[in-house]
Every structure is written in structure tokens, then in C-alpha cells.
Enzyme design. Structure first.
Site, PDB file in Angstrom:
ATOM      1  N   SER A  30     -19.299   2.540  84.009  1.00 52.52           N
ATOM      2  CA  SER A  30     -19.706   1.121  84.937  1.00 52.52           C
ATOM      3  C   SER A  30     -18.676   1.091  85.966  1.00 52.52           C
ATOM      4  O   SER A  30     -17.506   1.031  86.023  1.00 52.52           O
ATOM      5  CB  SER A  30     -19.383  -0.088  83.961  1.00 52.52           C
ATOM      6  N   HIS A  61     -25.704   0.551  86.684  1.00 50.70           N
ATOM      7  CA  HIS A  61     -25.748   1.903  86.498  1.00 50.70           C
ATOM      8  C   HIS A  61     -27.204   2.336  87.185  1.00 50.70           C
ATOM      9  O   HIS A  61     -28.188   1.996  86.800  1.00 50.70           O
ATOM     10  CB  HIS A  61     -25.993   2.293  84.882  1.00 50.70           C
ATOM     11  N   HIS A  83     -26.391   4.404  76.745  1.00 48.92           N
ATOM     12  CA  HIS A  83     -25.632   3.870  75.677  1.00 48.92           C
ATOM     13  C   HIS A  83     -26.337   3.550  74.485  1.00 48.92           C
ATOM     14  O   HIS A  83     -27.243   3.231  74.518  1.00 48.92           O
ATOM     15  CB  HIS A  83     -24.757   2.390  76.238  1.00 48.92           C
ATOM     16  N   TYR A  85     -26.026   0.774  72.866  1.00 50.73           N
ATOM     17  CA  TYR A  85     -26.408  -0.551  72.497  1.00 50.73           C
ATOM     18  C   TYR A  85     -27.927  -0.852  73.263  1.00 50.73           C
ATOM     19  O   TYR A  85     -28.106  -1.999  73.142  1.00 50.73           O
ATOM     20  CB  TYR A  85     -25.139  -1.470  73.256  1.00 50.73           C
ATOM     21  N   GLU A  86     -28.131   0.115  74.014  1.00 50.54           N
ATOM     22  CA  GLU A  86     -29.423   0.045  74.921  1.00 50.54           C
ATOM     23  C   GLU A  86     -30.569   0.212  73.800  1.00 50.54           C
ATOM     24  O   GLU A  86     -31.777  -0.016  74.076  1.00 50.54           O
ATOM     25  CB  GLU A  86     -29.694   1.024  75.790  1.00 50.54           C
ATOM     26  N   ALA A 113     -15.229   2.604  81.905  1.00 53.82           N
ATOM     27  CA  ALA A 113     -14.376   1.341  81.961  1.00 53.82           C
ATOM     28  C   ALA A 113     -14.138   0.960  80.451  1.00 53.82           C
ATOM     29  O   ALA A 113     -14.843   1.003  79.494  1.00 53.82           O
ATOM     30  CB  ALA A 113     -15.263   0.180  82.583  1.00 53.82           C
ATOM     31  N   MET A 211     -17.566   1.437  75.129  1.00 59.21           N
ATOM     32  CA  MET A 211     -18.884   1.846  74.402  1.00 59.21           C
ATOM     33  C   MET A 211     -19.497   3.071  74.855  1.00 59.21           C
ATOM     34  O   MET A 211     -20.791   3.000  74.771  1.00 59.21           O
ATOM     35  CB  MET A 211     -19.736   0.549  75.156  1.00 59.21           C
ATOM     36  N   SER A 212     -18.761   3.961  75.182  1.00 60.77           N
ATOM     37  CA  SER A 212     -19.321   5.271  75.594  1.00 60.77           C
ATOM     38  C   SER A 212     -18.511   6.443  75.415  1.00 60.77           C
ATOM     39  O   SER A 212     -17.502   6.359  74.555  1.00 60.77           O
ATOM     40  CB  SER A 212     -19.627   5.252  76.875  1.00 60.77           C
ATOM     41  N   ASN A 235      -9.659  -4.374  81.610  1.00 63.66           N
ATOM     42  CA  ASN A 235      -9.242  -5.733  81.358  1.00 63.66           C
ATOM     43  C   ASN A 235      -8.507  -5.481  80.100  1.00 63.66           C
ATOM     44  O   ASN A 235      -8.425  -4.436  79.532  1.00 63.66           O
ATOM     45  CB  ASN A 235     -10.607  -6.592  80.881  1.00 63.66           C
ATOM     46  N   HIS A 247     -18.740  -8.821  81.598  1.00 63.42           N
ATOM     47  CA  HIS A 247     -19.174  -7.402  82.406  1.00 63.42           C
ATOM     48  C   HIS A 247     -18.928  -7.837  84.026  1.00 63.42           C
ATOM     49  O   HIS A 247     -18.554  -6.859  84.386  1.00 63.42           O
ATOM     50  CB  HIS A 247     -20.802  -7.357  82.302  1.00 63.42           C
TER      51      HIS A 247
END
Ligand code: HPA
Length: 276
Positions: A30, A61, A83, A85-86, A113, A211-212, A235, A247
Site C-alpha cells: 500500500s 493499488h 488480499h 479481505y477483498e 505497510a 494484512m498481506s 503507524n 488507511h
């Protein structure tokens, strides 16, 4: 059509556009996609032009492969990843990595990220990924094994290649770029973590969460290619950060440190030519 035949079909679509055989496959996280715009592209292939290829829906993306060189090293860059989550299946999430293996890549360089779980990490830090934890959701290799690529029970005792990792650390030192090191934990998202989850991750020995990445590392190791990775800590994780996560914050930090991050990745890959 078997999953392997689908993969071969994707490869045929790519081969219609370019016969470029990469040394290194690079996946951009990201907000880090600009690296693909900096390279003198020899060829590009939009994901839309690859039959059956999962196309990312996340803002920030792009969806294409970019082929080119960092120094003498031939690189295929995934500008935009997919990902869990998609809503994609395990097979679809692994497909792009496997496709780059079939293109000929000998090593996979992962970037992402991530939230800093280690309290010594600050937003904008870079972390060399030394190992990962991915056991908090079902293993991405569950299902029929793709025997053409690798064994049913792949070894994971050294996912992140020590030689490639050393090159990243040496490159960072040479360019005065500070590096953290640690364990990356992949969760599925799309929620950021709760403070209790982050405390759990701390107990588990996690330094950064995202998340990846770990699933792609597993796909690459399953297929026998070398892996290395760097997280951009965008973060502090929830409960450590004094403010709610977003995000936008992830994107802002990525943009702020992006030029240095891109230099680190570019120069590291160029230096990998000697060992690949
Ligand atoms: N958690 C999970 N994924 C992330 C984070 C985070 O704090 N920051 C960037 N990606």
C-alpha cells in the site's frame, strides 16, 4: 480446468505481451506503488488482460505487472496485490506469486505497510522481516497440493533468505538508512486490530502486523524460490498509537518515507545480482 492449468493459462496471456524472464519478483505494498513508475519499463501487463487473474479493489493499488531492470537485475514488479479481505480465495491470493515463479523469478522481494507492535518502532521505520506468523487464520496452502510447484508439506524453517536479508541490511547501511528487524504477523483484515489483539501479538513475539505478505512468502517457499521482505511501519499499532488508525494515515506515512523506501528496495535488488 485445474488450478495449475489456470496458472498456465495466465502465463500464456503474459507471454503474448512479453517474453521477459525476471530474476526477482517484487510485490509493492500500500502506498509504495510509485517504485514501479520510476523504472524504465521494458513491458507492462495489466491484470485485466490476464484471463482469470484476481484484480485488486483497494484504493492506492494499481493493477499491473511492470517489467524492467534495477542495475543489471531483471525485475517483475507487481504494482498492486490482492488480499484475503477483498474476498478472494486462497488460490486466487497465491496465484500472482505463483505466476511470477512460472515467469522464471528466482527470488521474491516482499514489501508492505505494517503497524508497529514493537514499542520501539515509530511510524516511518523500516523493518527487515526475519520470520513470520500466519497461523491465526487458515493456511493458504490448504486444498489440493499443486504438485507441479512443490511438496505437500513444505519446510518453513527459513522462509526469509539470510543472504538476501544480509544484502538488504548492507544496502541500508551503505545509504545511511536505519533498519529495524523483526517478526511480521499476517492477519486477514480488513479491520485494524483492537488493543487487546495487539497485546496478544506482543505476547506471541510479533514486531509488526499487516494484512498481506506471509501468504505470498509461503507460496514462494512452497515453489522453492528465495524470499526476503521489508515492512514500512506506517503507524504504531492500535493501543500503542494515541490516535485511531486509518488507511489515510498508512498512505501518508508511505508517501512521506516513500522515496527512501524506494531507494532501499531498488539498490538492494540491484545488489542481489551477484548471488542470484
Ligand atoms: N494493522 C494492520 N495492517 C496495517 C497496519 C496496522 O496497524 N498498518 C498498516 N497496515
Amino acid at each position: 480446468m485445474t488450478a495449475y492449468e489456470k496458472l498456465q493459462n495466465c502465463l500464456a496471456c503474459v507471454r503474448k505481451k512479453t517474453d521477459f524472464v525476471p530474476d526477482v519478483a517484487l510485490i509493492l505494498g500500500s502506498g509504495l506503488g510509485a517504485l514501479a513508475d520510476e523504472i524504465d519499463a521494458v513491458a507492462t501487463v495489466d491484470y485485466h488482460d490476464i484471463e482469470g487473474f484476481p484484480v485488486s479493489t483497494v484504493p492506492g493499488h494499481k493493477g499491473r505487472f511492470v517489467f524492467g531492470y534495477f542495475g543489471d537485475v531483471k525485475v517483475v514488479i507487481m504494482q498492486g496485490r490482492v488480499h484475503f479481505y477483498e474476498g478472494y480465495s486462497r488460490e486466487d491470493v497465491l496465484l500472482p506469486t505463483r505466476l511470477m515463479v512460472l515467469m522464471g523469478a528466482k527470488a521474491l522481494f516482499l514489501t508492505n505497510a505494517a503497524g508497529g507492535v514493537n514499542r520501539n518502532f515509530n511510524a516511518g521505520d523500516f523493518m527487515l522481516i526475519t520470520d513470520h506468523i500466519m497461523t491465526l487464520f487458515p493456511n493458504p496452502l490448504i486444498g489440493a497440493n499443486m504438485d507441479e510447484l512443490g511438496p505437500r508439506f513444505p519446510d518453513m524453517s527459513e522462509v526469509y533468505d539470510k543472504t538476501l536479508s544480509r544484502i538488504i541490511l548492507d544496502t541500508a547501511a551503505k545509504h545511511d538508512i536505519a533498519m529495524q528487524q523483526g517478526v511480521y504477523c499476517q492477519l486477514t483484515g480488513p479491520t485494524f486490530e483492537t488493543p487487546a489483539e495487539v497485546r496478544m501479538l506482543t505476547t506471541l513475539g510479533v514486531d509488526a502486523v499487516g494484512m498481506s505478505t506471509a501468504c505470498e512468502a509461503v507460496a514462494a517457499r512452497h515453489a522453492g524460490i528465495r524470499v526476503c521482505g521489508v515492512s514500512c511501519i506506517t503507524n504504531q499499532a492500535a493501543g500503542i498509537s494515541p490516535t485511531p488508525l486509518s488507511h489515510e494515515e498508512v498512505g501518508e506515512t508511505g508517501a512521506r518515507v516513500g522515496p527512501i523506501f524506494r531507494k532501499l528496495v531498488r539498490e538492494s535488488i540491484a545488489a542481489m545480482g551477484e548471488v542470484l
